[in-house]
Design a protein around this motif. Sequence first.
Motif, PDB file in Angstrom:
ATOM      1  N   LYS A 424      -4.751  -0.486   8.009  1.00 44.42           N
ATOM      2  CA  LYS A 424      -3.398  -0.856   8.446  1.00 44.42           C
ATOM      3  C   LYS A 424      -2.432  -0.805   7.258  1.00 44.42           C
ATOM      4  CE  LYS A 424      -0.993  -4.766  10.708  1.00 44.42           C
ATOM      5  NZ  LYS A 424      -0.093  -5.218   9.669  1.00 44.42           N
ATOM      6  N   GLU A 425      -2.872  -1.374   6.121  1.00 41.33           N
ATOM      7  CA  GLU A 425      -2.018  -1.394   4.925  1.00 41.33           C
ATOM      8  C   GLU A 425      -1.709   0.017   4.436  1.00 41.33           C
ATOM      9  OE1 GLU A 425      -2.017  -3.228   0.382  1.00 41.33           O
ATOM     10  OE2 GLU A 425      -3.453  -4.016   1.843  1.00 41.33           O
ATOM     11  N   GLU A 428       0.881   1.611   6.681  1.00 46.00           N
ATOM     12  CA  GLU A 428       2.204   1.031   6.420  1.00 46.00           C
ATOM     13  C   GLU A 428       2.788   1.504   5.088  1.00 46.00           C
ATOM     14  OE1 GLU A 428       1.283  -3.082   6.722  1.00 46.00           O
ATOM     15  OE2 GLU A 428       1.425  -3.145   8.922  1.00 46.00           O
ATOM     16  N   CYS A 429       1.904   1.817   4.139  1.00 46.81           N
ATOM     17  CA  CYS A 429       2.357   2.298   2.808  1.00 46.81           C
ATOM     18  C   CYS A 429       2.759   3.777   2.829  1.00 46.81           C
ATOM     19  CB  CYS A 429       1.254   2.099   1.786  1.00 46.81           C
ATOM     20  SG  CYS A 429       1.075   0.405   1.220  1.00 46.81           S
TER      21      CYS A 429
END
Length: 549
Positions: A424-425, A428-429
């Motif tokens: 997920k991170e 998002e990045c």
Amino acid sequence: MKPSEDDPINLSNRLLHSLLEQIPHVQNFKGKWASSRTKLSDLQTQLADFNDFPCSTSHPLCLDLLHSISHTLNDAVSLAEKCQSANLTEGKLKTQSDIDSVLARLDRHIKDSEILIKSGVLQDCVVSSSSKREAVRVETRNFLTRLQIGSTEAKNSAMDALLGLLLEDDKNVMIAVAQGVVPVLVRLLDSSSLEMKEKTVAAISRVSMVDSSKHVLVAEGLLLLNHLLRILESGSGFAKEKACIVLQALSVSKDNARAIGSRGGISSLLEICQAGTPGSQAFAAGVLRNLSVFSEISDNFIEEKAIFVLIGLAASGTAVAQENAIGCLCNLVSEDESLKLLLAKEGVIECLKNYWDSVPSVKNLEAAVELLSHLASYNPVAEVLVSDGFIARLVALLNCGILGVRIAAARAVYELGFSTKTRKEMGECGCIAPLIKMLDGKAVEEKEAAAKTLSSLVLYAGNRRIFRREERGIVTAVQLLDPLILNLDKKYPISVLSSLVHSKKCRKQMVAAGATVYLQKLVEMDIEGAKKLLEILGRSKIWGIFSRP
């Protein structure tokens, strides 16, 4: 043209004939004098050869040699006269010693004459150089000859001139190598003069920097390696640095790497990494990096406690030393979880962070990213890497212009995507878009690294939504199914598409891009996942027919 009485060749011939006439009449040491006949016959032939070269009596090197020959022959004639008497006025031992000395000098003159005649320098002095390249050849032959037969002072002077020539440009190095410079230099490493040794290893290091000449150094084998390893143990700081440059070129060969490892080379290199000059530390770490590629040598690193030295160098060396130390650690820990944990405990993550943030150029980051990838493959260490902000660092590299760094970054992202939270991170990045762009790269290795990473990231629903919004995402993934794209594991693009196939829009895009044609071929090749994906796409076609009015 008849030679004058003062001609050194004529003088040597007269002395030689005189000696040959006296030898049958000697009363003492008959055996020694008889054995000299072969030497004198060889010398006679060489003097005749010298006569064939118009400039032999004007060439400084030849003239010096001819004067030495006449001086030795004159001494031999005097000794032969003494040996004709039954009583030796100077005593037997002294006379025997004098004879041995004269015969040894004759041996040396014969060898020097052979080198001089074969070198081509006597022909060169009557041929005008038609080009710069030919002038360099002539100059090189002259220097090489002086290095083999001159006085110590003359040899030093010739070495200085040769070094100057080699440093001018790579073409000069190639010409010198073609003229046989390497075997001459390797023999000079036996010199008792430390100054000559330093200059010689500097010249060899210059040769090692030209790729097309490295094979000639490799051909010298253990003789050269042993000389270089002795320099590592007891040479000056300058000589050690130059020896490390040569060993960097030689250590890419498995046989040479084994030889260096079995002869204590790793220990010497680690000592340089700890206490050498900044330059020698960088080159020593470069040799260690090459050696660490070979798994059978890795035990030598562990025995020598190399990990701690390398981490120290990665933390405080020059940029090149740091890069080589990190590259070496990367090779050592690739398959060893206990070493990965040890590196993390010993502060290598902080070293990586500091190096990453201060590196002079992105192209120098490949080894660091590869080490990060290896460390991330062990989940306990991966969690630390995520918390230390390495995801953002990696995302920035996925868009860089250096192919090797992009590929390494994609692989590291794959390793860090070990949980839904990190996937997920990463989404998002901004990982998804550059990875899709990499699917369309020229190198198969880049395409596969991106496909493999995306196959993991799209397991998270939010990343699937990001993927679907990218205009080229589905098309580029389908294109990777083409069997004509060789050496690419098809299971990765199949996995990416399988994660998206439940979307009607994505199914249509896949079919329009030719997925069914490619998948039919992959089913025939028995590729994992191809049949199931083809069946889903096939069902969607049937549903489309039934839904028509």
